[in-house]
Design an enzyme around this catalytic site. Structure first.
Site, PDB file in Angstrom:
ATOM      1  N   GLU A 181       0.817  -1.221   0.000  1.00  0.00           N
ATOM      2  CA  GLU A 181       0.000   0.000   0.000  1.00  0.00           C
ATOM      3  C   GLU A 181       0.845   1.264   0.000  1.00  0.00           C
ATOM      4  O   GLU A 181       1.681   1.482   0.886  1.00  0.00           O
ATOM      5  CB  GLU A 181      -0.949   0.030   1.202  1.00  0.00           C
ATOM      6  CG  GLU A 181      -1.863   1.244   1.194  1.00  0.00           C
ATOM      7  CD  GLU A 181      -2.930   1.232   2.269  1.00  0.00           C
ATOM      8  OE1 GLU A 181      -3.778   2.148   2.281  1.00  0.00           O
ATOM      9  OE2 GLU A 181      -2.927   0.296   3.106  1.00  0.00           O
ATOM     10  N   LYS A 202      -8.457  -0.612   0.425  1.00  0.00           N
ATOM     11  CA  LYS A 202      -9.572  -1.075   1.251  1.00  0.00           C
ATOM     12  C   LYS A 202     -10.431  -2.010   0.416  1.00  0.00           C
ATOM     13  O   LYS A 202     -10.882  -1.636  -0.668  1.00  0.00           O
ATOM     14  CB  LYS A 202     -10.419   0.091   1.758  1.00  0.00           C
ATOM     15  CG  LYS A 202      -9.935   0.666   3.058  1.00  0.00           C
ATOM     16  CD  LYS A 202     -10.029  -0.343   4.172  1.00  0.00           C
ATOM     17  CE  LYS A 202      -9.195   0.075   5.372  1.00  0.00           C
ATOM     18  NZ  LYS A 202      -9.000  -1.050   6.296  1.00  0.00           N
TER      19      LYS A 202
END
Length: 591
Positions: A181, A202
């Site tokens: 990420e 997410k």
């Protein structure tokens, strides 16, 4: 004191990776107290703008230094809230990976009951309107032995790509991150104007057992109302955060709900971009964004209060920020590029003590069983890297010839690609040929192994005939790892199978396994076939089982078809068979 950075180019997936080695720094900037954090960040930025390369981290507990409304636990004693090392220049990436060994014996796994209780509390808060989403986490703790560089190499094999870094603080503290990420990438001119990109992650789905199932998992992830809602909540939060430092009307979302393929999971990401205003400095960027909303929830202040109430202690570097500041001369003297990951998939070492956080975002529609499976899926990367293992194939050698050799090597090649192990056809064939020449007569059981360096070895054991019918027993409990990569691929990591092995002297040949849904899968070292309702069937791969070579041959020749077999179907089974490539098709009885 060697540190490694291996970051993707956030703006061009096909570009050369930012891969550098850093030795002993000329200066270390450390903040142990909140009031020191901002000055350390300012000093790190000043060094980068003056031409230095600066690497380091911020702990999650540094958040109140940028906004006193953000509630966190007290940091662990001796932990640096901010740590940055200043270097004149980086060195070249090493040509060969670390060759040492490393293991972590994990203990103190999160308890399901505590997890379910926390999830219920979060959903009560959502129902009361306190927040929309909370990112709840828990630590894994373990004892580390071996070479940290070898552990980092194993972590990179388990989680390739992304934003990886191994930072050695020189005091026994090491941070090993293979985070997929991106927190933010900021290309800043000398006046602070520039482009900033955030890519929150997410939404999670497990990888499929077959190519078709895997593709379906990605489609379902992108289409899931729950996962899309979870993602868009954080995108909105990041848009709002970036607007605090952005030129008017410059915040945009050029990409939404993108499914990224990782070894053990599909992850959903979105891009949020903006142009920063003149006068913006790194402390302003962090004051606007830190910690990343993907690891807090929304709204951030209320979500972090819930995290403080639910979690037992500090997160440390996990969920903070880890990155690299460097000069950007193409933008003019004093320009700087700053790239930080969100340190998930990250292990902290403090001497022999290891720590790794696991978590997920909880929204109103979250179910405890699904969230728990997500935690197990995310934990797979650290389990893969925690102890050495080899890829394994078991072949029959008879009269100097291997049975189904091409099929076995094709399966090993797939597993090698999955685990990031080199596979050289010539070396593997040469290894098997040498063993066959040494064992020209008689039946043999051959174990072919491939290690992380791609080095094959083979060993032979005399193979006795198996009296039929063999006796099989049904497992008393489900195999929890039925859908894991340790089942889909054959390796030397077999403790989950060994736990179901028949007791010595019981007269039982093998144990029939089943998954948590009550579906029969396989045995501990073979596949299962049954005659049910007048036709022979074998469980489909989606139930969680090894794609056995003997099973594949039986399917190809039409001897069996795939079909679901549930525990409640067992009384109706007319005949049983054990199937693998080594022993062939064996008649079986259930005891």
């Amino acid at each position: 004191m060697i540190s490694l950075f291996d970051f993707s180019d956030p703006r061009d997936a096909g570009a050369q990776r930012l891969r550098h080695v850093f030795g002993t720094p000329r200066q270390v900037l450390v903040a142990h107290a909140l009031h020191e954090v901002r000055s350390v960040v300012e000093a790190a930025e000043a060094a980068a703008r003056a031409g230095a390369w600066v690497l380091g981290w911020l702990c999650y507990e540094a958040a109140p230094a940028f906004d006193p409304a953000l509630v966190v636990h007290a940091p662990q004693e001796g932990t640096a809230l901010a740590w940055f090392a200043v270097h004149d220049a980086p060195g070249p990436w090493p040509q060969a990976p670390a060759q040492g060994a490393a293991t972590i014996d994990w203990h103190g796994q999160p308890a399901l009951a505590a997890f379910e209780q926390a999830l219920a509390q979060i959903q009560q808060g959502i129902a009361a309107g306190a927040y929309y989403q909370v990112n709840f986490t828990a630590p894994l703790r373990g004892r580390f032995e071996g070479d940290a560089a070898a552990l980092f190499a194993a972590l990179q094999r388990a989680q390739p790509g992304g934003y990886a870094a191994h930072v050695d603080a020189g005091d026994g503290t090491q941070v090993l991150s293979v985070s997929p990420e991106l927190f933010f990438d900021w290309q800043a001119g000398p006046d602070g104007q520039g482009e900033i990109l955030a890519r929150p992650m997410k939404g999670t789905a497990a990888r499929g057992a077959t190519p078709a199932q895997d593709a379906a998992q990605a489609v379902q992830l992108r289409a899931s109302p729950k996962e899309r809602a979870e993602n868009v909540m954080i995108v909105d939060l990041l848009r709002n955060d970036l607007s605090r430092i952005a030129e008017p009307h410059s915040v945009r979302v050029p990409r939404l709900f993108h499914a990224e393929q990782l070894p053990t999971v599909w992850q959903m990401t979105s891009d949020v971009q903006a142009r920063t205003r003149a006068g913006t400095r790194l402390v302003d960027v962090l004051a606007a964004l830190f910690p990343c909303g993907s690891v807090t929830g929304a709204p951030k202040v209320q979500a972090m209060r819930a995290i403080h109430a639910l979690e037992d202690g500090p997160r440390g570097v996990y969920c903070g920020a880890l990155g690299l500041l460097r000069p950007a001369p193409q933008r003019g003297a004093g320009a700087m590029a700053a790239t930080f990951n969100v340190p998930i998939r990250t292990i902290e070492l403090h001497g022999a003590q290891a720590r790794c956080g696991i978590g997920s975002g909880i929204v109103w529609g979250a179910r405890s069983d699904a969230e728990w499976r997500e935690w197990e899926t995310k934990r797979a990367f650290v389990e893969r890297a925690s102890a050495p293992f080899e890829i394994l194939e078991t072949l029959a050698l008879e009269g100097g010839a291997y049975r189904h050799m091409a099929e076995h090597l094709a399966r090993m090649r797939v597993s090698a690609a999955h685990f990031g192990y080199p596979f050289e056809d010539a070396a593997v064939h040469g290894c098997l040929h040498a063993l066959a020449e040494a064992h020209p007569g008689g039946p043999w059981r051959v174990r072919l192994l491939l290690d992380a360096r791609g080095v094959p070895r083979a060993e032979a054991f005399a193979l006795a005939a198996t009296p039929q019918p063999v006796r099989l027993a049904l497992a008393a409990r489900p195999l929890a790892q039925a859908h894991s990569e340790w089942v889909r691929h054959k390796t030397t990591r077999r403790a989950h199978y060994a736990a179901f092995a028949p007791a010595a002297g019981s007269g039982v040949f093998d144990t029939i396994l089943h998954n948590a849904a009550g579906e029969i899968t396989e045995t501990t070292f073979g596949n299962i076939a049954v005659l049910l309702d007048g036709r022979w069937i074998t469980p489909p791969l989606a139930c969680g089982l090894l794609p056995g070579v003997g099973r594949a041959v039986a399917l190809r020749t039409g001897r069996v078809q795939e079909g679901l077999l549930r525990l409640q179907d067992v009384p109706r089974v007319q005949q049983w068979a054990f199937v693998n490539s080594l022993r062939g098709w064996l008649e079986a009885q259930l005891v």
